[in-house]
Design an enzyme around this catalytic site. Structure first.
Site, PDB file in Angstrom:
ATOM      1  N   THR A   1       0.858  -1.176   0.000  1.00 15.84           N
ATOM      2  CA  THR A   1       0.000   0.000   0.000  1.00 15.84           C
ATOM      3  C   THR A   1       0.892   1.223   0.000  1.00 15.84           C
ATOM      4  O   THR A   1       2.101   1.122   0.161  1.00 15.84           O
ATOM      5  CB  THR A   1      -0.892   0.003   1.256  1.00 15.84           C
ATOM      6  OG1 THR A   1      -1.835   1.047   1.146  1.00 15.84           O
ATOM      7  CG2 THR A   1      -0.074   0.219   2.493  1.00 15.84           C
ATOM      8  N   THR A   2       0.292   2.377  -0.215  1.00 16.33           N
ATOM      9  CA  THR A   2       1.019   3.629   0.012  1.00 16.33           C
ATOM     10  C   THR A   2       0.081   4.564   0.739  1.00 16.33           C
ATOM     11  O   THR A   2      -1.013   4.841   0.259  1.00 16.33           O
ATOM     12  CB  THR A   2       1.414   4.292  -1.313  1.00 16.33           C
ATOM     13  OG1 THR A   2       2.024   3.329  -2.145  1.00 16.33           O
ATOM     14  CG2 THR A   2       2.355   5.441  -1.076  1.00 16.33           C
TER      15      THR A   2
END
Lengths: 269, 202
Positions: A56-57
Site C-alpha cells: 500500500t502507500t
C-alpha cells in the site's frame, strides 16, 4: 487471561481497573486464545496470512493550514489484486483520521475501537481528546498485543486545541510524533516526491496537489499500490475529503501521450 | 522465479491472421524498473515469439533462437515454418532440462497458405498447440478467463485486435506484476501492424 470484551461493548471500564498498580487506566480488551496443540506455530501462520497485505502507500504531513492525508486504494494478496477500491483512510471521528496499512481487518477494527474510546473520553471529560492522547491509547493497546501477529502501520492525524497533530503508530508498539510520514510498500517513492516538494507554508490546494502527486508516483513504481488516490484535509473544523482521482487518469493528465509518427511497412508475400 | 520480473502474454487466432500481445512492464518484484520492455520478437516476417518469465532468460533465449534461425536460413535458403520453429524452441528448452531457462514462450506464426499457428510451452519445452488462444505469464489465470469469455472463432484483423487488447488490459488490471501498457502485433498475410496500448499505469 481475562476474557474481557470491553472493546465490543458500548461501555468500557474507564474507572477502577482490577490491578491496584494501574488503577484508573482502561484495561486492554483481550480475546480468547484458540485451542490449538501448537500455539506458537498457529500464530506464525496467522502472521504469514496477514503479511502480504502491507502492499500500500499512505502518507500524511503537517503544514501551515493543517494536516493533509492521502492513500491509494489497492488491496493485493501476493501477486493478485483483490480490490482496487479499498477505503484506506478511516474516519475515527469528525476531526481525526487514521490511515490503514498492513492487515485490513486489524486496522479497521482497532481504529473503530479507538473511536469508541475517544467518544467515551469526550463524554467522561466534557472535552475532546487530543491527538496525542488518542494515539497513546492506540499505541498502548497495540503494545499489549505485540508479537501476536497483528499487522498495523497507521498514522493518526487530527486537529485539537494545540493545533494540527500527526502520529505514526505501529503494531510493534512504536509511536512517533512527526511532521511527515509515509507508510507501506510504496512509501520510498512517495517520500521522494513528498520530501522534494514540501514546504511548511503551502496553501491547501498546493498541499493537496503535492499529496496527490506523491501517491501517483508511488502507484506508478510500486506494483502493490494503485487504484484511486484519495486526499483528505484536516483543518480546524474537522476533516474534509478533497479528491479521489483514479490513478490511471492522473497519469495521462501529468504525462499526456505525444502522438508519434507511425511508419507502415508493407510486407511482400 | 517466474514472478520475479512479471509478464503477461497472449496470442489469438483469427481468420487467416493472428495477433500476439504482451504487457510492457519490467520489474524487480514489486518495484517497476521500465515501462517499455519488449517481450515479443520477430523471427521472420511471419513468425513472432513472445517470451514471458525471467527477463534475462528471455533475452538470452531470444538471441539463441535468432542465431539458430539464421543458420537455418543460410543452409536451407528459406524461412522456417512455424511448426518447425516450435519444435526447435522445444528442443532448445529441453536441452536444459536439469537447469532450465525460466521462460514460457508463446509462438505465433502463419504457415504455408497462410494458415495461422499458435502454441505455448512450459519452461522445459512441453508444447501445447491450441486452435483459439494461448496465454503465459504471471497474469495467465486472469488471461485464460478473459480470453475464454471474449474469444470468437474466425475474427477479422480489426476485431481480433480489439478482442485481444481488451482481454490483455482487463487481465493485467488484476495483476500487480504486469501491465503499464500493452504491445499488440496483428499479422495478416499482407501486413504486420504494431500498436501500443494505453493502459492503467499502476
Amino acid at each position: 487471561m481475562k476474557f474481557d470484551t470491553s472493546g465490543l461493548e458500548s461501555h468500557g471500564q474507564l474507572v477502577g481497573a482490577s490491578d491496584g498498580l494501574f488503577s484508573g487506566f482502561p484495561t486492554a480488551p483481550s480475546f480468547e486464545i484458540p485451542n490449538t496443540t501448537d500455539f506458537d506455530c498457529f500464530q506464525k501462520e496467522a502472521i504469514q496470512m496477514v503479511k502480504p497485505a502491507k502492499g500500500t502507500t499512505t502518507l500524511a504531513f503537517i503544514f501551515k493550514e493543517g494536516v493533509m492525508v492521502a492513500a491509494d486504494s489497492r488491496a493485493s494478496m501476493g501477486g493478485y489484486i483483490s480490490s482496487q477500491s479499498v477505503k484506506k483512510i478511516i474516519e475515527i471521528n469528525p476531526y481525526m483520521l487514521g490511515t490503514m496499512a498492513g492487515g485490513a481487518a486489524d486496522c479497521q477494527f482497532w481504529h473503530r475501537n479507538l473511536g469508541i474510546k475517544c467518544r467515551l473520553h469526550e463524554l467522561a471529560n466534557k472535552r475532546r481528546i487530543s491527538v496525542t492522547g488518542a494515539s497513546k491509547l492506540l499505541a498502548n493497546i497495540l503494545y499489549n498485543y505485540r508479537g501476536m501477529g497483528l499487522s498495523v502501520g497507521t498514522m493518526i492525524a487530527g486537529w485539537d486545541e494545540t493545533g494540527p497533530g500527526l502520529y505514526y503508530v505501529d503494531s510493534e508498539g512504536g509511536r512517533l510524533k512527526g511532521m511527515r510520514f509515509s507508510v507501506g510498500s510504496g512509501s520510498p517513492y512517495a517520500y521522494g516526491v513528498l520530501d522534494n516538494g514540501y514546504r511548511y507554508d503551502m496553501s491547501v490546494d498546493e498541499a493537496a496537489e503535492l499529496a496527490r502527486r506523491a501517491i501517483y508516483h508511488a502507484t506508478f513504481r510500486d506494483g502493490a499500490s494503485g487504484g484511486v488516490a484519495s486526499v483528505y484535509y484536516v483543518g480546524p473544523d474537522g476533516w474534509k475529503k478533497l479528491s479521489g482521482d483514479d490513478v490511471a487518469e492522473l497519469h495521462y493528465n501529468y504525462y499526456p501521450v505525444q502522438p508519434s509518427v507511425v511508419e507502415q511497412v508493407m510486407v511482400e508475400t | 522465479i517466474f514472478e520475479y520480473n512479471g509478464s503477461a502474454l497472449v496470442a489469438m487466432v483469427g481468420k487467416n491472421c493472428f495477433a500476439i500481445a504482451s504487457d510492457r512492464r519490467l520489474g524487480v518484484q514489486l518495484q517497476t524498473i521500465a515501462t517499455d520492455f519488449q517481450r515479443i520478437y520477430k523471427i521472420h516476417e511471419k513468425i513472432f515469439i513472445g517470451l514471458s518469465g525471467l527477463a534475462t532468460d528471455a533475452q538470452t533465449l531470444y538471441q539463441r533462437l535468432v542465431f539458430r534461425h539464421k543458420l537455418y536460413q543460410l543452409r536451407e535458403e528459406r524461412n522456417m515454418k512455424p511448426e518447425t520453429f516450435a519444435s526447435l524452441v522445444s528442443a532448445i528448452l529441453y536441452e536444459k532440462r536439469f537447469g532450465p531457462y525460466f521462460c514460457q514462450p508463446v509462438i505465433a506464426g502463419l504457415g504455408d497458405d497462410n494458415k495461422p499457428f499458435i502454441c505455448t510451452m512450459d519452461s522445459i519445452g512441453a508444447k501445447e498447440l491450441a486452435k483459439d488462444f494461448v496465454v503465459a505469464g504471471t497474469a495467465s489465470e486472469s488471461l485464460y478467463g478473459a480470453c475464454e469469455a471474449m474469444f470468437k472463432p474466425d475474427m477479422e484483423a480489426e476485431e481480433l485486435f480489439e478482442t485481444i487488447s481488451q482481454a490483455l488490459l482487463s487481465s493485467v488490471d488484476r495483476d500487480c506484476l504486469s501491465g503499464w501498457g500493452g504491445h499488440v502485433y496483428v499479422v495478416t498475410p499482407t501486413e504486420v501492424t504494431e500498436r501500443i496500448l494505453k493502459g492503467r499505469m499502476d
